[in-house]
Motif scaffolding. Structure first.
Motif, PDB file in Angstrom:
ATOM      1  N   MET A  73       0.844  -1.200   0.000  1.00  0.00           N
ATOM      2  CA  MET A  73       0.000   0.000   0.000  1.00  0.00           C
ATOM      3  C   MET A  73       0.880   1.250   0.000  1.00  0.00           C
ATOM      4  O   MET A  73       1.859   1.310   0.728  1.00  0.00           O
ATOM      5  CB  MET A  73      -0.887  -0.023   1.250  1.00  0.00           C
ATOM      6  CG  MET A  73      -1.851   1.121   1.288  1.00  0.00           C
ATOM      7  SD  MET A  73      -3.032   0.986   2.636  1.00  0.00           S
ATOM      8  CE  MET A  73      -3.899  -0.505   2.173  1.00  0.00           C
ATOM      9  N   GLU A 114       2.357   4.578   0.965  1.00  0.00           N
ATOM     10  CA  GLU A 114       2.386   5.342   2.212  1.00  0.00           C
ATOM     11  C   GLU A 114       1.923   6.779   1.937  1.00  0.00           C
ATOM     12  O   GLU A 114       2.315   7.388   0.939  1.00  0.00           O
ATOM     13  CB  GLU A 114       3.812   5.359   2.763  1.00  0.00           C
ATOM     14  CG  GLU A 114       3.908   6.072   4.087  1.00  0.00           C
ATOM     15  CD  GLU A 114       5.346   6.283   4.545  1.00  0.00           C
ATOM     16  OE1 GLU A 114       6.286   5.986   3.774  1.00  0.00           O
ATOM     17  OE2 GLU A 114       5.519   6.788   5.671  1.00  0.00           O
ATOM     18  N   LEU A 115       1.088   7.300   2.820  1.00  0.00           N
ATOM     19  CA  LEU A 115       0.581   8.661   2.637  1.00  0.00           C
ATOM     20  C   LEU A 115       0.901   9.522   3.858  1.00  0.00           C
ATOM     21  O   LEU A 115       0.646   9.125   4.998  1.00  0.00           O
ATOM     22  CB  LEU A 115      -0.932   8.639   2.416  1.00  0.00           C
ATOM     23  CG  LEU A 115      -1.436   7.920   1.158  1.00  0.00           C
ATOM     24  CD1 LEU A 115      -2.965   7.908   1.129  1.00  0.00           C
ATOM     25  CD2 LEU A 115      -0.895   8.584  -0.112  1.00  0.00           C
ATOM     26  N   GLU A 147      -9.778  10.129  11.510  1.00  0.00           N
ATOM     27  CA  GLU A 147      -9.951  10.211  10.053  1.00  0.00           C
ATOM     28  C   GLU A 147      -8.681   9.736   9.333  1.00  0.00           C
ATOM     29  O   GLU A 147      -8.762   9.077   8.299  1.00  0.00           O
ATOM     30  CB  GLU A 147     -10.299  11.633   9.622  1.00  0.00           C
ATOM     31  CG  GLU A 147     -11.761  11.972   9.777  1.00  0.00           C
ATOM     32  CD  GLU A 147     -12.655  11.167   8.827  1.00  0.00           C
ATOM     33  OE1 GLU A 147     -12.874  11.595   7.688  1.00  0.00           O
ATOM     34  OE2 GLU A 147     -13.128  10.089   9.238  1.00  0.00           O
ATOM     35  N   ARG A 193      -8.791   5.998   9.512  1.00  0.00           N
ATOM     36  CA  ARG A 193      -9.825   5.423   8.638  1.00  0.00           C
ATOM     37  C   ARG A 193      -9.320   5.322   7.203  1.00  0.00           C
ATOM     38  O   ARG A 193      -9.624   4.375   6.487  1.00  0.00           O
ATOM     39  CB  ARG A 193     -11.082   6.311   8.709  1.00  0.00           C
ATOM     40  CG  ARG A 193     -12.349   5.672   8.201  1.00  0.00           C
ATOM     41  CD  ARG A 193     -13.565   6.485   8.616  1.00  0.00           C
ATOM     42  NE  ARG A 193     -13.728   7.715   7.872  1.00  0.00           N
ATOM     43  CZ  ARG A 193     -14.276   7.804   6.656  1.00  0.00           C
ATOM     44  NH1 ARG A 193     -14.721   6.720   6.060  1.00  0.00           N
ATOM     45  NH2 ARG A 193     -14.388   8.969   6.059  1.00  0.00           N
ATOM     46  N   HIS A 194      -8.515   6.309   6.789  1.00  0.00           N
ATOM     47  CA  HIS A 194      -8.006   6.304   5.412  1.00  0.00           C
ATOM     48  C   HIS A 194      -6.584   5.777   5.328  1.00  0.00           C
ATOM     49  O   HIS A 194      -5.957   5.865   4.280  1.00  0.00           O
ATOM     50  CB  HIS A 194      -8.049   7.732   4.850  1.00  0.00           C
ATOM     51  CG  HIS A 194      -9.436   8.258   4.630  1.00  0.00           C
ATOM     52  ND1 HIS A 194     -10.093   9.024   5.556  1.00  0.00           N
ATOM     53  CD2 HIS A 194     -10.290   8.101   3.597  1.00  0.00           C
ATOM     54  CE1 HIS A 194     -11.296   9.335   5.092  1.00  0.00           C
ATOM     55  NE2 HIS A 194     -11.440   8.789   3.907  1.00  0.00           N
ATOM     56  N   ARG A 195      -6.092   5.284   6.436  1.00  0.00           N
ATOM     57  CA  ARG A 195      -4.715   4.768   6.525  1.00  0.00           C
ATOM     58  C   ARG A 195      -3.696   5.778   5.974  1.00  0.00           C
ATOM     59  O   ARG A 195      -2.884   5.472   5.098  1.00  0.00           O
ATOM     60  CB  ARG A 195      -4.608   3.401   5.843  1.00  0.00           C
ATOM     61  CG  ARG A 195      -5.030   2.298   6.826  1.00  0.00           C
ATOM     62  CD  ARG A 195      -5.364   1.021   6.158  1.00  0.00           C
ATOM     63  NE  ARG A 195      -6.636   1.124   5.465  1.00  0.00           N
ATOM     64  CZ  ARG A 195      -7.125   0.201   4.653  1.00  0.00           C
ATOM     65  NH1 ARG A 195      -6.427  -0.868   4.385  1.00  0.00           N
ATOM     66  NH2 ARG A 195      -8.307   0.367   4.087  1.00  0.00           N
ATOM     67  N   ILE A 196      -3.794   6.974   6.506  1.00  0.00           N
ATOM     68  CA  ILE A 196      -2.798   8.021   6.259  1.00  0.00           C
ATOM     69  C   ILE A 196      -1.891   8.010   7.487  1.00  0.00           C
ATOM     70  O   ILE A 196      -2.367   8.148   8.616  1.00  0.00           O
ATOM     71  CB  ILE A 196      -3.479   9.394   6.087  1.00  0.00           C
ATOM     72  CG1 ILE A 196      -4.408   9.374   4.865  1.00  0.00           C
ATOM     73  CG2 ILE A 196      -2.444  10.507   5.968  1.00  0.00           C
ATOM     74  CD1 ILE A 196      -5.333  10.583   4.759  1.00  0.00           C
ATOM     75  N   LEU A 242     -13.807   1.496   0.352  1.00  0.00           N
ATOM     76  CA  LEU A 242     -12.721   2.363   0.833  1.00  0.00           C
ATOM     77  C   LEU A 242     -11.387   1.616   0.730  1.00  0.00           C
ATOM     78  O   LEU A 242     -10.364   2.202   0.344  1.00  0.00           O
ATOM     79  CB  LEU A 242     -12.998   2.822   2.273  1.00  0.00           C
ATOM     80  CG  LEU A 242     -11.896   3.628   2.975  1.00  0.00           C
ATOM     81  CD1 LEU A 242     -11.460   4.839   2.159  1.00  0.00           C
ATOM     82  CD2 LEU A 242     -12.349   4.088   4.358  1.00  0.00           C
ATOM     83  N   ARG A 265      -8.135   2.831  -1.330  1.00  0.00           N
ATOM     84  CA  ARG A 265      -6.823   2.987  -0.690  1.00  0.00           C
ATOM     85  C   ARG A 265      -5.760   2.139  -1.387  1.00  0.00           C
ATOM     86  O   ARG A 265      -4.572   2.455  -1.359  1.00  0.00           O
ATOM     87  CB  ARG A 265      -6.970   2.619   0.790  1.00  0.00           C
ATOM     88  CG  ARG A 265      -5.826   2.998   1.672  1.00  0.00           C
ATOM     89  CD  ARG A 265      -5.486   4.463   1.576  1.00  0.00           C
ATOM     90  NE  ARG A 265      -4.256   4.739   2.312  1.00  0.00           N
ATOM     91  CZ  ARG A 265      -3.042   4.539   1.819  1.00  0.00           C
ATOM     92  NH1 ARG A 265      -2.873   4.050   0.596  1.00  0.00           N
ATOM     93  NH2 ARG A 265      -1.969   4.818   2.539  1.00  0.00           N
ATOM     94  N   ALA A 266      -6.217   1.046  -2.020  1.00  0.00           N
ATOM     95  CA  ALA A 266      -5.277   0.199  -2.758  1.00  0.00           C
ATOM     96  C   ALA A 266      -5.097   0.688  -4.197  1.00  0.00           C
ATOM     97  O   ALA A 266      -4.336   0.108  -4.969  1.00  0.00           O
ATOM     98  CB  ALA A 266      -5.782  -1.241  -2.749  1.00  0.00           C
ATOM     99  N   ARG A 314     -16.228  17.487   3.853  1.00  0.00           N
ATOM    100  CA  ARG A 314     -16.381  16.246   4.613  1.00  0.00           C
ATOM    101  C   ARG A 314     -17.783  16.184   5.202  1.00  0.00           C
ATOM    102  O   ARG A 314     -18.251  17.148   5.811  1.00  0.00           O
ATOM    103  CB  ARG A 314     -15.334  16.188   5.733  1.00  0.00           C
ATOM    104  CG  ARG A 314     -15.274  14.860   6.460  1.00  0.00           C
ATOM    105  CD  ARG A 314     -14.074  14.809   7.365  1.00  0.00           C
ATOM    106  NE  ARG A 314     -14.189  15.747   8.459  1.00  0.00           N
ATOM    107  CZ  ARG A 314     -14.359  15.419   9.745  1.00  0.00           C
ATOM    108  NH1 ARG A 314     -14.392  14.147  10.082  1.00  0.00           N
ATOM    109  NH2 ARG A 314     -14.451  16.329  10.678  1.00  0.00           N
ATOM    110  N   LYS A 359     -18.384   8.269   4.759  1.00  0.00           N
ATOM    111  CA  LYS A 359     -18.830   7.386   5.843  1.00  0.00           C
ATOM    112  C   LYS A 359     -20.227   6.870   5.509  1.00  0.00           C
ATOM    113  O   LYS A 359     -21.226   7.309   6.079  1.00  0.00           O
ATOM    114  CB  LYS A 359     -18.848   8.146   7.166  1.00  0.00           C
ATOM    115  CG  LYS A 359     -17.488   8.257   7.818  1.00  0.00           C
ATOM    116  CD  LYS A 359     -17.628   8.894   9.194  1.00  0.00           C
ATOM    117  CE  LYS A 359     -16.328   8.847   9.956  1.00  0.00           C
ATOM    118  NZ  LYS A 359     -16.320   9.769  11.087  1.00  0.00           N
TER     119      LYS A 359
END
Ligand SMILES: [Zn+2]
Lengths: 249, 263
Positions: free
Chosen positions: A1, A3-4, A30, A33-36, B5, B9-10, B200, B237
């Motif tokens: 993945m 990285e951010l 947040e 949730r977004h994997r930042i 999501l 993200r991927a 948002r 969400k």
């Protein structure tokens, strides 16, 4: 993945008409949730936030609780002696772990002219501490002027409108110390690819605009772009990390 | 947890074919990085957009015949993938009627109207277009920016032409509650999601207020980035079924209605 690291985020401020500020914990949720992985965080919104020192202190305290947050404090010219000297402000920011600083000429009542801003820009340049230049506070002509005066100071242009391609491309081409945050509300059809080809992927930084903006937007714009894996990694985190390595800590 | 999501993200496209009900093609005052139909098709393929319905970037000008011909060229370059909205200028009822009839014969899917030309949506010159669209149950996309007078005119039209699928563009750009109220005032009024400032919680707010079956995906590509606007929905969400309704199912229903009428 991929990285951010988010260069355009914040928490803790109030806009007129708002009763509750977004907390650091909510911002971090947040990010998770977004994997930042990390965010450069400043106090936002900043519309009714006037005591810079106190505001920076609250930023540092909140960031200290969360390893995901790198503080981005406000600095300002010190000619009147009401705030520590420019060099002291920069040293203080670095000691507090700042990843960059933000400047607000209009709201903090100073002009972006050399006779006002010069010592501040020179103190920042001496330590290569990047400056977040939000377009509504530091218009592109001012960024260009500063980039020329202090060519060793990294200037990150952020919160740019979606229709500024005609101005952003020559700005980034003319001044190698300028960088572009892809956060809200930068948006252009095939825009990330376009900027990567016109100015180089090494000049682009991932940003979201959290908490005002939905982070998925910036993620989609970067991760769905037609780039090489290496370019995506640079924009996602690598370019920001290189700027961090340049800071005189 | 949202599988969509995770996909975002991927950097992977949704499994289902997305339908984008608000697109544009052609040149504009600020430079568009890639104007080629093939370039747009490549983006559609990359993020699994099955159809995008487009009008011209200059969809409010006098010379709409020219703009609509340009859209047709994009449609012909990517048949079935780039669909067309007819743009109109209310020069006269006869001119509007001719333009609509000709474009529909060429395979256009619906109408896109913009009031930056200074004419309200219920200007009498537009009426022949609505009448034809009503007969065929076509979608009509209205540029809106939260203004009372826009919604008032659109509601009068929705009442007079009940078979239209009415789409309010730029949902919640201003006065989100007014979008919700307008959508709920008639059975076939939808809100599209395109907005450069991806606030948002806004899409969630519109879904909660108007219901998931009234929200449709629009990117406003070329004005905005399609991938950015798609990411906003995938990152919201909302549960995955709701995201799929917005990104595909509701639009499939709208396009399905006019296809049935045409058979
Ligand atoms: Zn549009």
């Amino acid at each position: 993945m991929v990285e951010l690291i988010d260069v355009q985020a914040g928490f803790g401020g109030l806009a007129a008409g708002e009763r509750e500020a977004v907390s650091a914990a909510e911002l971090v949720a947040e990010l998770h949730r977004h994997r930042i992985g990390q965010a450069l965080a400043r106090i936002v919104p900043d519309g009714i936030d006037f005591d810079v020192e106190r505001s920076n202190e609250s930023l540092y305290q909140a960031c200290a609780e969360f390893p995901e947050l790198l503080p981005c404090p406000v600095v300002l010219p010190a000619h009147c002696g009401d705030v520590p000297s420019e060099a002291e402000q920069v040293a203080g920011a670095i000691a507090a772990g700042a990843g960059a600083v933000v400047v607000r000429p209009g709201p903090d009542y100073w002009l972006p002219e050399r006779w006002v801003a010069g010592p501040l820009l020179e103190a920042l340049a001496a330590m290569r501490l990047p400056v977040l230049c939000l377009s509504r506070l530091v218009p592109l002509p001012v960024v260009a002027q500063w980039a020329q005066w202090v060519p060793e100071l990294p200037l990150i242009v952020a919160e740019v409108a979606y229709n500024q391609n005609r101005n952003l491309v020559p700005l980034l081409q003319a001044f190698p110390n300028t960088f572009l945050s892809l956060g809200n509300n930068f948006t252009a059809h095939c825009g990330v690819e376009f900027y990567a080809s016109m100015v180089g992927a090494d000049r682009l930084l991932f940003g979201t605009g959290l908490p005002a903006a939905e982070a998925g937007a910036a993620i989609g714009q970067l991760l769905y772009a037609d780039l090489t894996g290496e370019e995506r990694e640079w924009i996602g985190a690598g370019n920001f990390r290189r700027l961090q390595e340049g800071i005189g800590r | 947890m949202s599988a969509l999501l995770d996909k975002l993200r991927a950097g992977e496209a949704p499994d289902f074919g997305v339908i984008d009900l608000h697109g544009h093609v052609g040149r504009y005052a600020y430079p568009i990085p890639d104007l080629a139909a093939e370039g747009l098709l490549e983006v559609l393929d990359r993020v699994h957009v099955e159809h995008i319905v487009c009008s011209h970037m200059q969809c409010m000008g006098r010379n709409m015949d020219w703009g609509n011909r340009e859209v047709l060229a994009y449609m012909q370059a990517c048949p079935g993938r780039i669909l067309g909205y007819v743009s109109l200028f209310p020069a006269s009822p006869a001119e509007v009627q001719t333009q609509v009839e000709q474009c529909l014969a060429d395979g256009f899917t619906g109408l896109k109207l913009h009031d930056h030309n200074g004419f309200p949506y219920d200007d009498p010159a537009y009426l022949p277009a609505y009448a034809i669209a009503n007969e065929r149950a076509l979608p009509v996309l209205f540029h809106t920016w939260g203004q009372d007078r826009q919604f008032a005119a659109i509601l009068r039209l929705a009442e007079r032409f009940p078979e239209l699928s009415v789409i309010l563009a730029h949902g919640g750009s201003q006065n989100p509650d007014l979008y919700i109220k307008t959508a709920l005032a008639a059975p076939r009024i939808y809100i599209d999601t395109c907005f450069s400032a991806c606030r948002r919680g806004l899409v969630e707010y519109l879904v909660a207020g108007a219901g998931a079956d009234r929200i449709v995906f629009g990117s406003d590509c070329y004005f905005y980035s399609l991938t950015q606007q798609l990411g906003k929905i995938l990152g919201a969400k909302l549960d995955d079924l709701t995201k799929q309704r917005i990104l595909r199912d509701n639009a499939a229903g709208i396009l399905g209605r006019c296809a049935q009428q045409g058979e």
